[in-house]
Scaffold this motif. Structure first.
Motif, PDB file in Angstrom:
ATOM      1  N   ASN A   1     -36.460 -49.566  41.562  1.00 17.85           N
ATOM      2  CA  ASN A   1     -36.326 -48.884  40.282  1.00 17.85           C
ATOM      3  C   ASN A   1     -35.401 -47.688  40.399  1.00 17.85           C
ATOM      4  O   ASN A   1     -35.260 -47.088  41.473  1.00 17.85           O
ATOM      5  N   CYS A   2     -34.779 -47.363  39.286  1.00 13.42           N
ATOM      6  CA  CYS A   2     -33.853 -46.234  39.233  1.00 13.42           C
ATOM      7  C   CYS A   2     -34.119 -45.466  37.949  1.00 13.42           C
ATOM      8  O   CYS A   2     -34.179 -46.064  36.866  1.00 13.42           O
ATOM      9  N   SER A   3     -34.284 -44.175  38.067  1.00  8.24           N
ATOM     10  CA  SER A   3     -34.415 -43.333  36.882  1.00  8.24           C
ATOM     11  C   SER A   3     -33.254 -42.357  36.854  1.00  8.24           C
ATOM     12  O   SER A   3     -32.754 -41.937  37.907  1.00  8.24           O
ATOM     13  N   TYR A   4     -32.822 -42.010  35.657  1.00  3.64           N
ATOM     14  CA  TYR A   4     -31.702 -41.084  35.524  1.00  3.64           C
ATOM     15  C   TYR A   4     -31.992 -40.081  34.428  1.00  3.64           C
ATOM     16  O   TYR A   4     -32.991 -40.204  33.703  1.00  3.64           O
ATOM     17  N   LYS A   5     -31.120 -39.083  34.296  1.00  2.00           N
ATOM     18  CA  LYS A   5     -31.486 -37.932  33.466  1.00  2.00           C
ATOM     19  C   LYS A   5     -30.717 -37.829  32.158  1.00  2.00           C
ATOM     20  O   LYS A   5     -31.247 -37.333  31.171  1.00  2.00           O
TER      21      LYS A   5
ATOM     22  N   LYS B   1     -36.212 -45.064  28.168  1.00  2.00           N
ATOM     23  CA  LYS B   1     -36.938 -44.486  29.292  1.00  2.00           C
ATOM     24  C   LYS B   1     -36.000 -43.969  30.374  1.00  2.00           C
ATOM     25  O   LYS B   1     -36.449 -43.434  31.390  1.00  2.00           O
ATOM     26  N   LYS B   2     -34.706 -44.165  30.166  1.00  2.00           N
ATOM     27  CA  LYS B   2     -33.709 -43.758  31.160  1.00  2.00           C
ATOM     28  C   LYS B   2     -34.065 -44.337  32.528  1.00  2.00           C
ATOM     29  O   LYS B   2     -34.201 -43.618  33.525  1.00  2.00           O
ATOM     30  N   SER B   3     -34.226 -45.651  32.552  1.00  2.00           N
ATOM     31  CA  SER B   3     -34.587 -46.295  33.808  1.00  2.00           C
ATOM     32  C   SER B   3     -33.987 -47.689  33.889  1.00  2.00           C
ATOM     33  O   SER B   3     -33.662 -48.316  32.875  1.00  2.00           O
ATOM     34  N   SER B   4     -33.854 -48.147  35.123  1.00  2.00           N
ATOM     35  CA  SER B   4     -33.329 -49.474  35.394  1.00  2.00           C
ATOM     36  C   SER B   4     -34.102 -50.059  36.561  1.00  2.00           C
ATOM     37  O   SER B   4     -34.653 -49.327  37.393  1.00  2.00           O
TER      38      SER B   4
ATOM     39  N   ALA C   1     -26.143 -46.236  40.459  1.00  2.00           N
ATOM     40  CA  ALA C   1     -25.138 -45.232  40.132  1.00  2.00           C
ATOM     41  C   ALA C   1     -24.917 -45.246  38.635  1.00  2.00           C
ATOM     42  O   ALA C   1     -24.919 -46.310  38.006  1.00  2.00           O
ATOM     43  N   THR C   2     -24.728 -44.084  38.072  1.00  2.00           N
ATOM     44  CA  THR C   2     -24.557 -43.983  36.632  1.00  2.00           C
ATOM     45  C   THR C   2     -23.201 -43.362  36.296  1.00  2.00           C
ATOM     46  O   THR C   2     -22.711 -42.471  37.001  1.00  2.00           O
ATOM     47  N   ALA C   3     -22.619 -43.868  35.232  1.00  2.00           N
ATOM     48  CA  ALA C   3     -21.335 -43.380  34.744  1.00  2.00           C
ATOM     49  C   ALA C   3     -21.576 -42.629  33.442  1.00  2.00           C
ATOM     50  O   ALA C   3     -22.139 -43.169  32.495  1.00  2.00           O
ATOM     51  N   VAL C   4     -21.158 -41.377  33.423  1.00  2.00           N
ATOM     52  CA  VAL C   4     -21.269 -40.556  32.230  1.00  2.00           C
ATOM     53  C   VAL C   4     -19.892 -40.009  31.897  1.00  2.00           C
ATOM     54  O   VAL C   4     -18.961 -40.149  32.681  1.00  2.00           O
TER      55      VAL C   4
ATOM     56  N   PHE D   1     -24.454 -41.223  42.219  1.00  2.00           N
ATOM     57  CA  PHE D   1     -25.352 -42.119  42.948  1.00  2.00           C
ATOM     58  C   PHE D   1     -26.715 -41.490  43.183  1.00  2.00           C
ATOM     59  O   PHE D   1     -26.854 -40.275  43.335  1.00  2.00           O
ATOM     60  N   GLY D   2     -27.709 -42.346  43.262  1.00  2.00           N
ATOM     61  CA  GLY D   2     -29.033 -41.934  43.689  1.00  2.00           C
ATOM     62  C   GLY D   2     -29.144 -41.979  45.202  1.00  2.00           C
ATOM     63  O   GLY D   2     -28.188 -42.303  45.908  1.00  2.00           O
ATOM     64  N   GLY D   3     -30.329 -41.658  45.704  1.00  2.00           N
ATOM     65  CA  GLY D   3     -30.538 -41.575  47.143  1.00  2.00           C
ATOM     66  C   GLY D   3     -30.767 -42.904  47.837  1.00  2.00           C
ATOM     67  O   GLY D   3     -30.750 -42.979  49.060  1.00  2.00           O
TER      68      GLY D   3
END
Lengths: 113, 111
Positions: free
Chosen positions: B22-26, B69-72, B90-93, B101-103
């Motif tokens: 799972n991946c959460s972003y802000k 939910k800002k999640s994948s 990884a998220t593109a804004v 990238f996440g950890g």
């Protein structure tokens, strides 16, 4: 590897010395990126370039400078290396618009003693 | 701080089982991407899902995106020992010039 070459692959240097890492692409893609990878931090963007002489800062740019005098080469310079810059450095290119993925080189492992 | 955070940080399963990461972003994103990294190598792109998409498939990979939910999540079905690697979201804004990238999740698939 989408024609990306990083050099050197490994380097050990002393604190206070300048270091330059090179990223070379065999195609003419506009966007190139430098990331560093550290345990517990994932990949963090240092600088990126969107064309010759066009660069911008990333998340962790302090202590680093970049140059792009030719489309195919993107250089990362540590003006005065510190132990905190010991890391694995990855170059990446983007082959299309912002909905395109990145293609990474195999990294440069830098140790600053 | 990282835009994306993967969960779990490490996952160990038997060959043949499914693996879910799972991946959460802000912040709001243009797209979310998943990458794989084998030890000592660079990252390899797996799949990209745009912000207006909810699910995407590629072979044994299934990615879902919930922007509310800002999640994948990344599902690898019928895992193989060769799937052992670290997986990053990884998220593109901001028009995607910067990819954050996440950890990562370290996946071990035991034969």
């Amino acid at each position: 590897d989408a024609g990306i070459t990083q050099s050197p692959r490994h380097k050990v240097t002393e604190t206070g010395t300048p270091v330059t890492l090179r990223c070379h692409q065999t195609e003419n893609h506009r966007y190139m990126y430098w990331y560093r990878q550290d345990p517990g931090h994932g990949l963090r963007l240092i600088h990126y370039s969107y064309g010759v002489k066009d660069t911008d800062k990333g998340e962790v740019s302090d202590g680093y400078s970049v140059s792009r005098s030719k489309t195919e080469d993107f250089l990362l310079t540590l003006e005065s290396a510190t132990s905190s810059q010991t890391s694995v450095y990855f170059c990446a290119i983007r082959t299309g618009d912002y909905n395109s993925p990145l293609h990474f080189g195999n990294g440069t492992r830098l140790t600053v003693t | 701080s990282q835009q994306g955070e993967e969960d779990p940080q490490a996952l160990s399963i038997q060959e043949g089982e499914n693996a879910t990461m799972n991946c959460s972003y802000k912040t709001s994103i243009n797209n979310l991407q998943w990458y794989r990294q084998n030890s000592g190598r660079g990252l390899v792109h797996l799949i990209l899902i745009r912000s207006n998409e909810r699910e995407k498939h590629s072979g044994r990979l299934r990615v879902t995106l919930d922007t509310s939910k800002k999640s994948s999540s990344l599902l690898i079905t019928a895992s193989r020992a060769a799937d052992t690697a670290s997986y990053f979201c990884a998220t593109a804004v901001n028009a995607g010039n910067m990819l954050t990238f996440g950890g990562g999740t370290r996946l071990m698939v035991k034969p």
